[in-house]
Design a protein around this motif. Sequence first.
Motif: not given
Length: 670
Positions: A5-10, A22-26, A54-56, A83-95
Motif C-alpha cells: 500500500k503506497v500513500t503519497l502526501f501532497t 504520477v508513477s512510482v517504483k519500489l 493511496s494506491f496498490t 510543479s508538484w510539492f510532494l511531502t512524503k511517501v509512505e509504504v505499508k508492506s504485507p508484513d
Amino acid sequence: MVSYKVTLFTGNQVAAGTFDRVSVKLVGTEGESERKWLVGFKGASAFIRGAESSFTVCAPTSLGKLVLVEVDKKSLPLLPEDSWFLTKVEVKSPDGDTFTFPVHRWISDSSVHRFREATALRIIDDQHHLGRYSREQELKERKEKYRWHVYAEGIPHCIKADGPTSLPSEVQFSFTKTTEFLFTASTGLVELKLKGLDGCKKGWTSIDDIDRVFCCKQTDIADYVQEHWKEDSFFGMQFLNGVNPILIRRCTELPRNFPVTDCMVFPCGQMSLAEEIKKGNIFLCDYKHLDGVKTNTINGKKQYLMAPLVLLQKTENKKLMPIAIQLKQAPAEDNPIFLPTDPEYDWVLAKIFVRSADFSEHQLNTHLLRTHLLAEVFAVSLLRNVPMVHPLYKLLIPHTRYTLQINFLARNLLISEKGSFTQFAASGGEGMMTILRRSLSAVTYTSLCFPDDVAERGVQDVPNYYYRDDGLRLWEITYRFVKGVIEFYYKNDEEVQQDTEIQKWISDIFKHGFLSQACTGIPQSFTSVAQLVKFVTMVIFTGSAQHAAVNSAQYDYGGWMPNTPISLKRPPPTKKGVANEDTMLETLPDVNVTVQGMATLWLLSKQSSDFVPLGNTPEQHFSEDTPCEFIKNFQAELEEQSRRIKARNKKLEVPYKYLNPEEVENSVAI
C-alpha cells in the motif's frame, strides 16, 4: 504476487498540487517492483493540494526491507507540465511494516526522482549496492545542482545560479512568499513615489519635513526613536539592544589612538578613567574596519563615512552613557574628541556620524556577512555533501528554508551595480567589498558562538542587556536539543570521526566560507561528538536567532533617518563651536536617499505570512520516536521562553522582542 500500500502526501502550500500523471517504483534489499502509473478512484484530484492518496503496487515476491522509492510525473496530452510539492511517501508492506520516504520538495520536471527511506543506514548501501542508485549517486547529482560560485574575491562563496528560477525547485520561494515579497518591495516605493520624493535630490530644510515623510510608515518603537534619538541614554542603549548589539566590548585599556584624558570626561575630578576601567565600567566601540574606505558619490556629491571610536560609561543608575567620541582613527588637531559637554550640535553631529558608521558596520559585517553569507555556505555545503536520510540533513534542512533565494535576490537587488545599497549608501560600491573583506578576516569561531562571544567581549555583567540575556537562553535551549539528537545517532567520538559525509560538510565550509583561514578557529574536521554538537548549535543559532536579532529591528531603529543615516554628505567638524542645526541638516542625506533607505529597511523588516518560527517545522523529517520527542521538548522550552520575554517586556519602556522565539524565523528567509 505481493501487494504494497503506497500513500503519497501532497503539500498544503499554495499551488502544491498537480494534474500530471504520477508513477512510482519500489526498491528493496531483495528486489524491485515494476514502475506503476498511479490511477485511482479520485482521478485527477488524487494529487491536489493537501491530498493523501493511496494506491496498490504489486511485486512477484517480497522486496525485503524497502530502501528507495522512485517517483516521476508526466503531463497529460495538450496540457503544460506543472510543479508538484510532494511531502512524503509512505509504504505499508504485507508484513505490516511501514516505511517512510521523506521528500519535502517541488517536482517540476519529468525526470525520475529517487528518495531514500527515512531510517536507511549506510550499511544497507554497502551490503546491497541498490543497483544504479546509491548514497554516492544522490550526492553526485546534488553536486551538479548545487555548485559553488565566487561572487567576489575575499568573501564567502555562494551558490551558482543565473536567476531565482534557475535555483533547484526545492530551495525556491513558495508562491505565497514570492507574491508577498514582490508586493512589499513595490508598495514601499509606491507609497513614497506618490509623495514625489524618490526622485528629489535636494537636501532637507527642517526636521519637520523629515517627520512628515516618516509618518507614512511607523511602528511603536520607531515612534519612540523619533522622540528620543538625541538623548545620550538612548544612544548608549542602542549598543546593547538596537540593531547592532555585537560591537560593544569592555575596555581594559584605552587604545593608543584614542587619547581621552580624565579632565575631558571627568572635569570635576570626581573619578578617574583608570579607576572606572579597573571597576569594569568603561566600554568601547571601535569602527576600525571602516577606516580609509572609499566612499560613494550620490546625486553628484561625495559622501562621507567615518571610522569612529566611542567610549561609554556604565553609570550608577545602570545606564550606558557615551562620554567621548573620536570620529577618525588617527588622533589629530583637526580630529577633536567630542564630549557631552560640548555645544549641542557638535555633540549631536558626532553621534550622527557614529550612527551612520554603525549602519555600514551593521549592514555589511553584522547582518550580511555574519548571518546571510555564512548561512548560505552552511546550506550549500549541506545540500552538496549530506544525503537526505542523514540525521544532520534532517536536523539542519529546516534552517535553510529560502536562504539561497533570498541571498540571490540580495546580491541582485541590494549589492549589485544597480542595487539600492550600492547606489544610496555611503559604503556602496568599492567600499562595500573592502569592508566585507576586512570583516571576514576578523571573524572567529569564538565570535560566532554566542556564550563565547559574550565572554570574549567582557559584557557578562552589563545591566539591561536583553540581547545578551535572551540570546544566551536561546543558545542553551538550542544546544540541549542538538545535543540530544546528535548523541542519539553518534554513540562515541570514533563514529563522528569515521562519518565521511559530515567531514566533507565541515571541510567545504572551512574552504568556501572561511577561505581556508586557520586563524579563524573554524574546525577543519570533527573529532568528537561535543565538537559536532557545538558547531551544529552555532549553525542553527546563526540562521535563526542571530539573524532575527540583527534583521528584525532595522525599520524600528532606522526608519527615523536622523537616528541611522545611510549616508552623510558633509565631512565632520574639524573644530568645535561652529556647528548648528543648518549644519546638521546639510550633513544628512538627500531626500531621495532617505526615502530609498526607508523603503529598503521596511522591506527587510517585513514578516511574510508563511513565516515559520524557530522550532516549528512544517515538514517532519525524523521518523524515529526519540528525535521526535526531542523536537517536542525543544518547542516546549521555546514556548516557555516566549512567555518569559513577554512578561518582562511589559515592564520595559522599550521592549526587546527580537529574540522572542515566536518572532524568530527558523532560517534566513528575509
